[in-house]
Design a protein around this motif. Structure first.
Motif, PDB file in Angstrom:
ATOM      1  N   LYS A 186       0.854  -1.195   0.000  1.00  0.00           N
ATOM      2  CA  LYS A 186       0.000   0.000   0.000  1.00  0.00           C
ATOM      3  C   LYS A 186       0.888   1.243   0.000  1.00  0.00           C
ATOM      4  N   THR A 187       0.654   2.120  -0.969  1.00  0.00           N
ATOM      5  CA  THR A 187       1.459   3.327  -1.124  1.00  0.00           C
ATOM      6  C   THR A 187       0.543   4.537  -1.234  1.00  0.00           C
ATOM      7  N   PHE A 188       0.905   5.568  -0.494  1.00  0.00           N
ATOM      8  CA  PHE A 188       0.182   6.840  -0.532  1.00  0.00           C
ATOM      9  C   PHE A 188       1.067   7.832  -1.280  1.00  0.00           C
ATOM     10  N   THR A 189       0.508   8.477  -2.290  1.00  0.00           N
ATOM     11  CA  THR A 189       1.265   9.400  -3.124  1.00  0.00           C
ATOM     12  C   THR A 189       0.557  10.752  -3.159  1.00  0.00           C
ATOM     13  N   ASP A 190       1.336  11.805  -2.956  1.00  0.00           N
ATOM     14  CA  ASP A 190       0.829  13.159  -3.156  1.00  0.00           C
ATOM     15  C   ASP A 190       1.985  14.028  -3.634  1.00  0.00           C
ATOM     16  N   THR A 191       1.814  15.326  -3.632  1.00  0.00           N
ATOM     17  CA  THR A 191       2.839  16.224  -4.162  1.00  0.00           C
ATOM     18  C   THR A 191       4.145  16.168  -3.378  1.00  0.00           C
ATOM     19  N   ARG A 192       4.095  15.678  -2.151  1.00  0.00           N
ATOM     20  CA  ARG A 192       5.304  15.586  -1.315  1.00  0.00           C
ATOM     21  C   ARG A 192       6.109  14.328  -1.586  1.00  0.00           C
ATOM     22  N   GLY A 193       5.531  13.379  -2.303  1.00  0.00           N
ATOM     23  CA  GLY A 193       6.235  12.124  -2.590  1.00  0.00           C
ATOM     24  C   GLY A 193       5.399  10.910  -2.257  1.00  0.00           C
ATOM     25  N   ASN A 194       6.085   9.808  -2.011  1.00  0.00           N
ATOM     26  CA  ASN A 194       5.421   8.530  -1.763  1.00  0.00           C
ATOM     27  C   ASN A 194       5.718   8.040  -0.346  1.00  0.00           C
ATOM     28  N   LEU A 195       4.742   7.366   0.232  1.00  0.00           N
ATOM     29  CA  LEU A 195       4.909   6.724   1.527  1.00  0.00           C
ATOM     30  C   LEU A 195       4.349   5.311   1.381  1.00  0.00           C
ATOM     31  N   THR A 196       5.211   4.304   1.520  1.00  0.00           N
ATOM     32  CA  THR A 196       4.791   2.912   1.377  1.00  0.00           C
ATOM     33  C   THR A 196       4.762   2.266   2.749  1.00  0.00           C
ATOM     34  N   VAL A 197       3.676   1.545   3.016  1.00  0.00           N
ATOM     35  CA  VAL A 197       3.437   0.948   4.327  1.00  0.00           C
ATOM     36  C   VAL A 197       3.630  -0.562   4.251  1.00  0.00           C
ATOM     37  N   ILE A 198       4.375  -1.107   5.205  1.00  0.00           N
ATOM     38  CA  ILE A 198       4.615  -2.544   5.244  1.00  0.00           C
ATOM     39  C   ILE A 198       3.789  -3.216   6.341  1.00  0.00           C
ATOM     40  N   GLU A 199       3.309  -2.471   7.320  1.00  0.00           N
ATOM     41  CA  GLU A 199       2.588  -3.081   8.446  1.00  0.00           C
ATOM     42  C   GLU A 199       1.377  -3.889   7.994  1.00  0.00           C
ATOM     43  N   ARG A 200       1.109  -4.971   8.703  1.00  0.00           N
ATOM     44  CA  ARG A 200      -0.023  -5.863   8.478  1.00  0.00           C
ATOM     45  C   ARG A 200       0.021  -6.570   7.120  1.00  0.00           C
ATOM     46  N   VAL A 201       1.183  -6.598   6.506  1.00  0.00           N
ATOM     47  CA  VAL A 201       1.341  -7.282   5.222  1.00  0.00           C
ATOM     48  C   VAL A 201       2.237  -8.506   5.389  1.00  0.00           C
ATOM     49  N   ILE A 202       3.293  -8.358   6.142  1.00  0.00           N
ATOM     50  CA  ILE A 202       4.257  -9.436   6.352  1.00  0.00           C
ATOM     51  C   ILE A 202       3.642 -10.439   7.341  1.00  0.00           C
ATOM     52  N   PRO A 203       3.502 -11.700   6.955  1.00  0.00           N
ATOM     53  CA  PRO A 203       2.803 -12.671   7.809  1.00  0.00           C
ATOM     54  C   PRO A 203       3.686 -13.330   8.870  1.00  0.00           C
ATOM     55  N   PHE A 204       4.742 -12.647   9.281  1.00  0.00           N
ATOM     56  CA  PHE A 204       5.612 -13.182  10.326  1.00  0.00           C
ATOM     57  C   PHE A 204       6.204 -12.036  11.130  1.00  0.00           C
ATOM     58  N   ASP A 205       6.655 -12.345  12.340  1.00  0.00           N
ATOM     59  CA  ASP A 205       7.377 -11.358  13.138  1.00  0.00           C
ATOM     60  C   ASP A 205       8.763 -11.186  12.541  1.00  0.00           C
ATOM     61  N   ILE A 206       9.190  -9.957  12.364  1.00  0.00           N
ATOM     62  CA  ILE A 206      10.485  -9.670  11.748  1.00  0.00           C
ATOM     63  C   ILE A 206      11.564  -9.718  12.821  1.00  0.00           C
ATOM     64  N   LYS A 207      12.534 -10.633  12.632  1.00  0.00           N
ATOM     65  CA  LYS A 207      13.639 -10.775  13.579  1.00  0.00           C
ATOM     66  C   LYS A 207      14.960 -10.296  12.996  1.00  0.00           C
ATOM     67  N   ARG A 208      15.025 -10.152  11.682  1.00  0.00           N
ATOM     68  CA  ARG A 208      16.282  -9.754  11.042  1.00  0.00           C
ATOM     69  C   ARG A 208      15.960  -8.917   9.818  1.00  0.00           C
ATOM     70  N   ILE A 209      16.716  -7.846   9.638  1.00  0.00           N
ATOM     71  CA  ILE A 209      16.612  -6.993   8.456  1.00  0.00           C
ATOM     72  C   ILE A 209      18.021  -6.808   7.910  1.00  0.00           C
ATOM     73  N   PHE A 210      18.190  -7.048   6.617  1.00  0.00           N
ATOM     74  CA  PHE A 210      19.484  -6.768   5.998  1.00  0.00           C
ATOM     75  C   PHE A 210      19.236  -6.231   4.598  1.00  0.00           C
ATOM     76  N   TYR A 211      20.236  -5.585   4.031  1.00  0.00           N
ATOM     77  CA  TYR A 211      20.097  -5.115   2.659  1.00  0.00           C
ATOM     78  C   TYR A 211      21.380  -5.353   1.901  1.00  0.00           C
ATOM     79  N   ILE A 212      21.197  -5.566   0.598  1.00  0.00           N
ATOM     80  CA  ILE A 212      22.285  -5.896  -0.320  1.00  0.00           C
ATOM     81  C   ILE A 212      22.392  -4.758  -1.324  1.00  0.00           C
TER      82      ILE A 212
END
Length: 128
Positions: A8-34
């Motif tokens: 779910k993404t909200f877009t207006d003149t200020r830009g975009n805001l994407t929401v991840i809450e209530r989408v991921i079906p597990f508790d997040i224990k680790r975050i990494f990026y490549i």
């Protein structure tokens, strides 16, 4: 089986805001990026118990997925796309653009014993 979700993404003149809450079906224990990937292939494994959610925050990359029965390839090229990976999904990330940043959310903390590196084809060859 891997599944591509639109976040779910909200877009207006200020830009975009994407929401991840209530989408991921597990508790997040680790975050990494490549990022800063050359022409290398990353991944090449599946897991015993870790679920993952992959989001390409910038640029693009492809993820090849093998379920043991079916191969799929996904292009992640938008920060509002999320690829859900089950533990049984053997996956490789490749064709990163120079500016790509791939963020991965995981259901488990890092555990080297959770990784299975043999692809399904390799296991089939061992059985024969």
């Amino acid at each position: 089986m891997a599944q591509l979700l639109n976040l779910k993404t909200f877009t207006d003149t200020r830009g975009n805001l994407t929401v991840i809450e209530r989408v991921i079906p597990f508790d997040i224990k680790r975050i990494f990026y490549i990022y800063g990937v050359d022409d290398s292939v990353r991944g090449g494994h599946r897991h015993k118990k870790t679920f993952q959610a992959a989001i390409c925050l910038r640029g693009s990359c492809k993820i090849l997925n093998h379920t043991g029965f079916e191969k799929q390839e996904f292009l992640l090229n938008s920060a509002d796309q999320c690829l859900m990976l089950d533990p049984t999904d053997w996956h490789q990330m490749h064709e990163f653009t120079e500016d790509a940043i791939l963020m991965v959310l995981a259901s488990e903390f890092f555990d080297a014993d959770d990784y299975i590196y043999e692809s399904y084809e390799c296991q089939a060859l061992l059985i024969q």
